[in-house]
Design an enzyme around this catalytic site. Structure first.
Site, PDB file in Angstrom:
ATOM      1  N   ARG A  27      39.896 -30.769 -19.030  1.00 44.12           N
ATOM      2  CA  ARG A  27      40.119 -30.023 -17.845  1.00 44.12           C
ATOM      3  C   ARG A  27      41.417 -29.055 -17.914  1.00 44.12           C
ATOM      4  NH1 ARG A  27      39.610 -35.230 -14.176  1.00 44.12           N
ATOM      5  NH2 ARG A  27      37.696 -35.856 -14.419  1.00 44.12           N
ATOM      6  N   ARG A  31      42.554 -27.288 -11.618  1.00 46.25           N
ATOM      7  CA  ARG A  31      43.249 -27.001 -10.432  1.00 46.25           C
ATOM      8  C   ARG A  31      44.624 -27.223 -10.332  1.00 46.25           C
ATOM      9  NH1 ARG A  31      40.029 -31.318  -6.851  1.00 46.25           N
ATOM     10  NH2 ARG A  31      39.981 -32.641  -8.630  1.00 46.25           N
ATOM     11  N   ARG A  40      38.996 -19.723  -8.040  1.00 43.40           N
ATOM     12  CA  ARG A  40      38.318 -20.535  -7.098  1.00 43.40           C
ATOM     13  C   ARG A  40      38.008 -19.985  -5.683  1.00 43.40           C
ATOM     14  NH1 ARG A  40      35.981 -23.605  -4.045  1.00 43.40           N
ATOM     15  NH2 ARG A  40      35.550 -25.641  -4.212  1.00 43.40           N
ATOM     16  N   ASP A  77      30.273 -27.974 -16.077  1.00 42.30           N
ATOM     17  CA  ASP A  77      30.254 -29.100 -15.521  1.00 42.30           C
ATOM     18  C   ASP A  77      29.102 -30.063 -16.230  1.00 42.30           C
ATOM     19  OD1 ASP A  77      29.195 -31.309 -13.145  1.00 42.30           O
ATOM     20  OD2 ASP A  77      31.192 -30.604 -12.629  1.00 42.30           O
ATOM     21  N   TYR A 154      24.671 -40.700 -12.225  1.00 43.59           N
ATOM     22  CA  TYR A 154      24.749 -39.486 -11.302  1.00 43.59           C
ATOM     23  C   TYR A 154      23.292 -39.505 -10.837  1.00 43.59           C
ATOM     24  CZ  TYR A 154      29.573 -38.380 -12.223  1.00 43.59           C
ATOM     25  OH  TYR A 154      30.971 -38.351 -12.185  1.00 43.59           O
TER      26      TYR A 154
END
Length: 352
Positions: A27, A31, A40, A77, A154
């Site tokens: 990652r 963020r 973003r 992703d 998921y």
């Protein structure tokens, strides 16, 4: 394609000599960086950011503009595959990914679409090609996918889960149905990774985020065996491309993971890297494995922990420094810089 100016990562994965331990982290485009948050905001939402090649390129390269890293990793992703299979991916602010059409019954499992990956995920391959062009040989590009088991959780739960109840019920009550879905996912993942490689990825990684929630027999049957199938399928088409396998919570299964045919095993922070090297370090390279939360501490503590991990691996080749899981959004960017600087300053002594 431009010749690689920095191939430390690929040499380390092949357990060849390097001048210092290469470093990148999971990652790394994310963020914790103000420039990422600005892009973003410009994109408006995560799916637009991920599925617009120009924007995905921009955020992939942002950490490399800031830090002297040894690899770029595609910004995407793991859930692109189930989305391409028709499950309807969307994101809820503060809750993460969800699917509007999860696999809630036998019919949904049996009718699960087998997509044409080249067409349905064309935006990913365009992003890979774009990133590769912009890198111009600066560092290798890492492609990736989620593991079949992780994607299954998921797809069945419809999003993140605390106990994986529906997915575990499926594998225990209806193992043949679970295998049918996993088989379709494996085929899609082989195509997906091969397309990434053909678009320019130098190496690929399987993220088995939730393998560690399984018992040993269930892990071997429903997580490890499907991953082995994906690795074999990719190696058949691209035998020269190294593959990394990372199971979070998989430290007790290292010998089995190393036997899958992967070239490097990712270690989470709960695994002792010295013991891991003793167990499997003569078969595969090792990636890891600092606890991401150490990055909340002051730079002296970060440096000491980097030193401890490097010493734990010891002298010789086959170590890629990384975190034991993805970086968290609240980390200060200068603390990341301290970690990278420590790796670059402290690791050369182990490669003399």
């Amino acid at each position: 394609m431009a010749e690689l100016k920095n191939d430390r990562l690929l040499r380390a994965i092949r357990r060849e000599p390097v001048d210092r331990t290469p470093v990148w982290f999971m990652r790394q485009a994310g963020r914790y960086l103000p420039e990422y948050r600005a892009t973003r905001a410009k994109a408006g939402d995560f799916i637009t950011l991920m599925s617009t090649p120009e924007l995905a390129t921009e955020v992939t390269l942002q950490p490399l503009e800031r830090y002297p890293l040894d690899a770029a990793i595609l910004f995407s992703d793991i859930l692109t595959i189930p989305d391409a299979m028709g499950l309807g991916l969307y994101f809820v602010e503060g809750e993460g990914p969800k699917f509007s059409r999860p696999l809630t019954d036998e019919r949904a499992c049996r009718e699960l679409a087998t997509p044409n990956i080249s067409d349905s995920l064309d935006y990913v391959f365009k992003a890979v090609a774009s990133i590769k062009r912009e890198l111009n040989g600066r560092v290798p590009l890492i492609g990736f996918c989620g593991s079949p088991w992780t994607l299954l959780t998921y797809m069945v739960e419809g999003g993140a889960s605390k106990d994986y109840r529906a997915t575990k019920q499926l594998i225990y009550d209806r193992p043949e149905l679970a295998h049918e879905v996993l088989s379709k996912v494996c085929n899609a993942l082989i195509d997906y990774l091969c397309n990434q490689i053909e678009a320019g990825a130098d190496t690929v990684m399987l993220f088995d985020s939730w393998g560690g929630v399984l018992s040993t027999p269930a892990y071997q049957t429903f997580s490890l065996a499907p991953m082995q199938r994906v690795i074999a399928g990719v190696k058949e088409r691209h035998p020269g491309t190294p593959i990394t396998l990372f199971t979070k919570g998989g430290g007790q299964w290292l010998t089995d993971i190393a036997a899958t045919g992967c070239d490097m095993v990712g270690l989470d922070w709960q695994t002792d890297i010295h013991l891991a090297r003793q167990q499997i370090g003569d078969q595969v390279a090792l990636q890891g494995n600092m606890d991401p939360t150490v990055l909340y501490a002051n730079p002296e503590v970060i440096r000491a922990e980097v030193g401890r991990i490097l010493q734990g691996f010891g002298h010789g080749n086959g170590h890629v420094f990384n975190l034991g899981h993805g970086i968290t959004p609240q980390v200060k960017p200068e603390h990341v810089g301290a970690m990278i600087e420590a790796v670059q300053q402290l690791s050369p002594q182990y490669h003399q």
